[in-house]
Design an enzyme around this catalytic site. Structure first.
Site, PDB file in Angstrom:
ATOM      1  NE  ARG A 161      -8.834 -34.201 -21.364  1.00  0.00           N
ATOM      2  CZ  ARG A 161      -8.739 -32.888 -21.400  1.00  0.00           C
ATOM      3  NH1 ARG A 161      -8.825 -31.951 -20.296  1.00  0.00           N
ATOM      4  NH2 ARG A 161      -9.234 -32.363 -22.673  1.00  0.00           N
ATOM      5  CB  SER A 235      -7.775 -36.337 -26.900  1.00  0.00           C
ATOM      6  OG  SER A 235      -7.612 -34.868 -27.310  1.00  0.00           O
ATOM      7  CD  GLU A 331      -8.757 -37.581 -22.737  1.00  0.00           C
ATOM      8  OE1 GLU A 331      -7.989 -36.711 -23.079  1.00  0.00           O
ATOM      9  OE2 GLU A 331     -10.161 -37.704 -23.190  1.00  0.00           O
TER      10      GLU A 331
END
Ligand code: FAD
Ligand code: EPU
Length: 335
Positions: A161, A235, A331
């Site tokens: 990520r 997320s 995130e």
């Protein structure tokens, strides 16, 4: 190309947060983009599908919505095809184009919202595949001198990520195109998560890439809220990566804590599980809260402020810190 003044961004972010942008423009090619950038003195927000950000206040600057389209074959042989794709192409439509043409490598990344241009930003990933596995180059426009640079895969510094565009080069480039190398010989990856089970339930023993994609879509639809119905950004936090010692300490008290060994010997813990253990799963504070099927997803059922969802994320970080001594990292990009 029309520059709009004081417009609501509600339709442009999947959380459905209603804030205003001072100025807003959609660009469909590089020359439009350059002429806008040359004249601009305001701070900039580059927007793709708005599916990985939380808008916490009005944006006092210029929002550039990227609509640069096009899928071009760069080179092709019997084994593979290399495609250069405009950053404004919708990611899932690109995946469907690949599946229709039997180009393999992105089927596990089906149904991820957003645009192709944002895919290298955080190196999107799902079901055992990351987009770094198929990206060869990222074309980007330098926001200071408007020069065009092609980043080779290695230069992007891809990780879980993350990429150079989210770290050392944050805010310095507008990604205008991404080049992918895809295989013509399926090398399927079905061992991750529930894909094999999903295929077995349908009686499929020798799947093609369309069947793998359909299985991924079915699993995702079951767990993740559809932003068209419930505002969210997927997320909200990353899964934390911890040492073996930290993982073992948690397992002493919680023997079922999901954990995944990484190639470097560290362990990825499931943030959704940690958040659920702290009692947050399904918890609503008025019109916003934590999704009842996946505690890693924060939701806006309508009318929530970005600042309220940000505060909820702070409270979740504090409680996971207190219970497990692990600091969750967001995130989602906070604007
Ligand atoms: P945006 O939200 O518009 O932008 C994200 C960031 O990138 C912002 O900081 C923006 O300024 C910057 N940016 C966007 N485009 C450019 C550009 N062209 N040049 C420079 N900067 C740019 N992600 C995963 O990795 N895996 C998943 O499985 C996944 N599932 C999701 C499920 C749901 C229901 C949702 C809502 C989100 C999910 N996401 C997932 C997160 C999200 O879809 C991805 O991060 C996606 O790549 C974001 O694309 P976007 O175009 O919407 O980016
Ligand atoms: N879990 C719980 N409770 C929850 C949620 C999850 O106990 O509320 C447990 C699950 O039972 C499972 C483990 O946590 O044992 C992992 O859950 P899941 O398979 O749903 O995946 P995840 O780790 O929560 C990650 C990505 C997703 C991606 C899926 C599939 C991150 C931050 N998230 O989720 O990506 O789609 O795996 O590969 O890595 C995104 O980035 O926005 C995103 C949705």
């Amino acid at each position: 190309m029309k520059i709009q003044q004081s417009i609501s961004l509600k339709a442009y972010n999947t959380f459905g947060i209603d804030v205003k942008a001072q100025k807003f423009v959609e660009v469909t090619d590089q020359s439009q983009l350059k002429s806008i950038l040359e004249k601009n003195t305001l701070s900039l927000l580059i927007l793709g599908g708005g599916s990985n950000l939380l808008l916490t206040k009005d944006f006092d600057g210029l929002v550039i919505k990227n609509n640069i389209k096009g899928i071009d074959i760069v080179v092709e042989d019997n084994d593979s095809v290399t495609l250069k794709v405009g950053a404004g192409e919708n990611w899932h439509r690109f995946v469907m184009y690949c599946i229709d043409n039997n180009y393999c490598g992105v089927e596990n990344l089906s149904l991820i919202p957003g645009n192709v241009g944002a895919s290298p930003m955080q190196n999107i990933g799902a079901y055992g595949v990351e987009v770094k596995d198929v990206i060869t180059k990222v074309e980007a426009i330098n926001l200071k001198d408007f020069s065009v640079k092609e980043f080779e895969n290695q230069e992007c510094d891809f990780g879980y990520r993350t990429s150079v565009f989210k770290t050392s080069e944050k805010g310095n480039y507008f990604i205008s195109a991404v080049t992918f190398k895809l295989s013509k010989h399926p090398k399927l990856n079905t061992s991750y998560g529930a894909i094999d089970n999903e295929l077995k339930e349908k009686g499929i023993t020798n799947p093609n890439i369309k069947e793998v994609s359909d299985a991924v879509i079915a699993i995702r639809k079951n767990k993740l809220p559809d932003p068209a119905q419930i505002g969210n950004s997927g997320s909200f936090f990353k899964n934390p990566v911890v040492t073996e010692g930290v993982k073992n300490t948690i397992l002493q008290n919680f023997e079922n804590a999901p954990n995944y060994q990484q190639p470097d010997g560290s362990y990825k813990m499931a943030a959704g599980w940690l958040i659920e253990q702290c009692g947050w799963k399904g918890k609503m504070i008025g019109n916003y809260g934590v999704h009842d099927k996946q505690a890693l997803v924060l939701v806006n059922h309508g009318g929530a402020k970005g600042s309220e969802i940000f505060q909820l994320s702070e409270d979740i970080i504090s409680s996971v810190q207190q219970k497990f001594n692990i600091t969750l990292e967001r995130e989602v990009n906070i604007i």
